[in-house]
Design a protein around this motif. Structure first.
Motif, PDB file in Angstrom:
ATOM      1  N   LYS A 121       0.844  -1.197   0.000  1.00 45.81           N
ATOM      2  CA  LYS A 121       0.000   0.000   0.000  1.00 45.81           C
ATOM      3  C   LYS A 121       0.874   1.240   0.000  1.00 45.81           C
ATOM      4  CE  LYS A 121      -3.737  -2.290   2.382  1.00 45.81           C
ATOM      5  NZ  LYS A 121      -4.555  -2.372   3.580  1.00 45.81           N
ATOM      6  N   HIS A 122       0.462   2.222  -0.789  1.00 47.87           N
ATOM      7  CA  HIS A 122       1.168   3.503  -0.864  1.00 47.87           C
ATOM      8  C   HIS A 122       0.121   4.604  -0.830  1.00 47.87           C
ATOM      9  CE1 HIS A 122       4.810   1.341  -2.022  1.00 47.87           C
ATOM     10  NE2 HIS A 122       4.028   0.611  -2.792  1.00 47.87           N
ATOM     11  N   LEU A 123       0.471   5.730  -0.224  1.00 48.44           N
ATOM     12  CA  LEU A 123      -0.463   6.833  -0.092  1.00 48.44           C
ATOM     13  C   LEU A 123       0.142   8.092  -0.691  1.00 48.44           C
ATOM     14  CD1 LEU A 123      -3.271   7.294   1.153  1.00 48.44           C
ATOM     15  CD2 LEU A 123      -2.138   8.058   3.231  1.00 48.44           C
ATOM     16  N   LEU A 124      -0.564   8.696  -1.624  1.00 46.77           N
ATOM     17  CA  LEU A 124      -0.174   9.971  -2.210  1.00 46.77           C
ATOM     18  C   LEU A 124      -0.978  11.021  -1.445  1.00 46.77           C
ATOM     19  CD1 LEU A 124       0.303   7.704  -4.374  1.00 46.77           C
ATOM     20  CD2 LEU A 124       0.106   9.503  -6.061  1.00 46.77           C
ATOM     21  N   LYS A 125      -0.295  11.777  -0.594  1.00 48.15           N
ATOM     22  CA  LYS A 125      -0.974  12.609   0.394  1.00 48.15           C
ATOM     23  C   LYS A 125      -1.182  14.051  -0.041  1.00 48.15           C
ATOM     24  CE  LYS A 125       1.757  10.476   3.892  1.00 48.15           C
ATOM     25  NZ  LYS A 125       2.477  10.702   5.119  1.00 48.15           N
ATOM     26  N   HIS A 126      -2.292  14.623   0.431  1.00 50.67           N
ATOM     27  CA  HIS A 126      -2.608  16.041   0.334  1.00 50.67           C
ATOM     28  C   HIS A 126      -2.645  16.560  -1.101  1.00 50.67           C
ATOM     29  CE1 HIS A 126      -2.078  15.866   4.632  1.00 50.67           C
ATOM     30  NE2 HIS A 126      -0.827  15.499   4.480  1.00 50.67           N
ATOM     31  N   LEU A 127      -3.152  15.763  -2.031  1.00 48.64           N
ATOM     32  CA  LEU A 127      -3.268  16.199  -3.420  1.00 48.64           C
ATOM     33  C   LEU A 127      -4.498  17.086  -3.571  1.00 48.64           C
ATOM     34  CD1 LEU A 127      -2.494  12.790  -5.133  1.00 48.64           C
ATOM     35  CD2 LEU A 127      -0.914  14.680  -4.719  1.00 48.64           C
ATOM     36  N   ALA A 128      -4.380  18.111  -4.403  1.00 52.33           N
ATOM     37  CA  ALA A 128      -5.483  19.050  -4.582  1.00 52.33           C
ATOM     38  C   ALA A 128      -6.700  18.382  -5.214  1.00 52.33           C
ATOM     39  CB  ALA A 128      -5.032  20.239  -5.434  1.00 52.33           C
ATOM     40  N   ASN A 129      -6.470  17.478  -6.160  1.00 53.67           N
ATOM     41  CA  ASN A 129      -7.563  16.835  -6.880  1.00 53.67           C
ATOM     42  C   ASN A 129      -7.365  15.327  -6.889  1.00 53.67           C
ATOM     43  OD1 ASN A 129      -9.585  16.059  -8.609  1.00 53.67           O
ATOM     44  ND2 ASN A 129      -8.746  17.082 -10.409  1.00 53.67           N
ATOM     45  N   GLY A 130      -7.721  14.683  -5.810  1.00 59.24           N
ATOM     46  CA  GLY A 130      -7.530  13.243  -5.690  1.00 59.24           C
ATOM     47  C   GLY A 130      -8.273  12.451  -6.749  1.00 59.24           C
ATOM     48  N   GLU A 131      -9.510  12.820  -7.032  1.00 61.92           N
ATOM     49  CA  GLU A 131     -10.301  12.109  -8.043  1.00 61.92           C
ATOM     50  C   GLU A 131      -9.644  12.215  -9.416  1.00 61.92           C
ATOM     51  OE1 GLU A 131     -12.942  10.160  -7.822  1.00 61.92           O
ATOM     52  OE2 GLU A 131     -13.180  10.406  -5.669  1.00 61.92           O
ATOM     53  N   GLY A 132      -9.132  13.387  -9.751  1.00 65.74           N
ATOM     54  CA  GLY A 132      -8.457  13.577 -11.030  1.00 65.74           C
ATOM     55  C   GLY A 132      -7.194  12.740 -11.132  1.00 65.74           C
ATOM     56  N   VAL A 133      -6.461  12.633 -10.042  1.00 60.80           N
ATOM     57  CA  VAL A 133      -5.236  11.827 -10.031  1.00 60.80           C
ATOM     58  C   VAL A 133      -5.586  10.344 -10.189  1.00 60.80           C
ATOM     59  CG1 VAL A 133      -3.291  11.078  -8.602  1.00 60.80           C
ATOM     60  CG2 VAL A 133      -3.873  13.502  -8.749  1.00 60.80           C
ATOM     61  N   VAL A 134      -6.657   9.896  -9.539  1.00 63.17           N
ATOM     62  CA  VAL A 134      -7.083   8.505  -9.689  1.00 63.17           C
ATOM     63  C   VAL A 134      -7.386   8.226 -11.167  1.00 63.17           C
ATOM     64  CG1 VAL A 134      -8.954   6.859  -9.184  1.00 63.17           C
ATOM     65  CG2 VAL A 134      -7.931   8.196  -7.345  1.00 63.17           C
ATOM     66  N   ARG A 135      -8.122   9.137 -11.823  1.00 67.50           N
ATOM     67  CA  ARG A 135      -8.433   8.952 -13.243  1.00 67.50           C
ATOM     68  C   ARG A 135      -7.165   8.919 -14.089  1.00 67.50           C
ATOM     69  NH1 ARG A 135     -12.547  12.311 -11.930  1.00 67.50           N
ATOM     70  NH2 ARG A 135     -11.511  14.155 -12.760  1.00 67.50           N
ATOM     71  N   GLN A 136      -6.211   9.817 -13.796  1.00 66.68           N
ATOM     72  CA  GLN A 136      -4.949   9.839 -14.545  1.00 66.68           C
ATOM     73  C   GLN A 136      -4.211   8.511 -14.427  1.00 66.68           C
ATOM     74  OE1 GLN A 136      -2.841  13.291 -12.918  1.00 66.68           O
ATOM     75  NE2 GLN A 136      -2.171  13.760 -14.997  1.00 66.68           N
ATOM     76  N   ILE A 137      -4.112   8.009 -13.205  1.00 60.82           N
ATOM     77  CA  ILE A 137      -3.382   6.761 -12.971  1.00 60.82           C
ATOM     78  C   ILE A 137      -4.091   5.586 -13.643  1.00 60.82           C
ATOM     79  CG2 ILE A 137      -2.668   5.100 -11.196  1.00 60.82           C
ATOM     80  CD1 ILE A 137      -2.221   7.557  -9.340  1.00 60.82           C
TER      81      ILE A 137
END
Length: 149
Positions: A121-137
């Motif tokens: 498990k890895h956590l990408l913390k305090h991102l401004a747009n978490g939903e957008g990053v999930v879609r990108q990944i």
């Protein structure tokens, strides 16, 4: 220390898609929410045990979260994750997660959690747009899977 070097060792033909950085506003908003929750919990616990100082305990909780946030801010806000067409390079540039090894990518209280097929498990913390990053990944992972398949 946690920064990804500009010349991070990319494999031959590997392309950078995005550099993911923590958002300062999000960092402090997360700490504000944590302070309010802990303030309430401290006050309730002290009230339940009949302490004459629930307000002081609540203030202490807020101050503790504020000091923690100030102490860790420079380290946390300097973290960088690099999304390529093959993997996500973790802060420091020494470790990475292959896109095709990702089992789950989801938001978790506004952050982005990565879970590999092996259970790491890895956590990408305090991102401004978490939903957008999930879609990108997920888009990068799906493109990679189509190229390999």
């Amino acid at each position: 220390m946690t920064d990804i070097p500009a010349d991070a060792a990319l494999e031959p033909g590997e392309k950078r898609l995005a550099e993911l950085r923590p958002d300062k506003g999000r960092y402090w908003r997360d700490h504000g929410i944590m302070a309010v929750v802990l303030m309430a919990l401290a006050g309730i616990v002290l009230w339940l045990i009949d302490s004459p100082y629930p307000a002081i305990g609540s203030l202490g909780a807020v101050l503790a979260v504020g000091v923690r946030g100030a102490y860790l801010a420079s380290e946390t806000l300097s973290m960088r994750w690099l999304l390529t067409d093959r993997r996500i390079i973790l802060p420091g540039g020494r470790r990475s997660v292959m896109l095709l090894e990702l089992e789950t990518v989801r938001t978790l209280l506004g952050d982005v959690q990565l879970i590999t097929k092996a259970g790491d498990k890895h956590l990408l913390k305090h991102l401004a747009n978490g939903e957008g990053v999930v879609r990108q990944i997920l888009d990068a992972r799906d493109r990679r899977a189509r190229r390999r398949g």
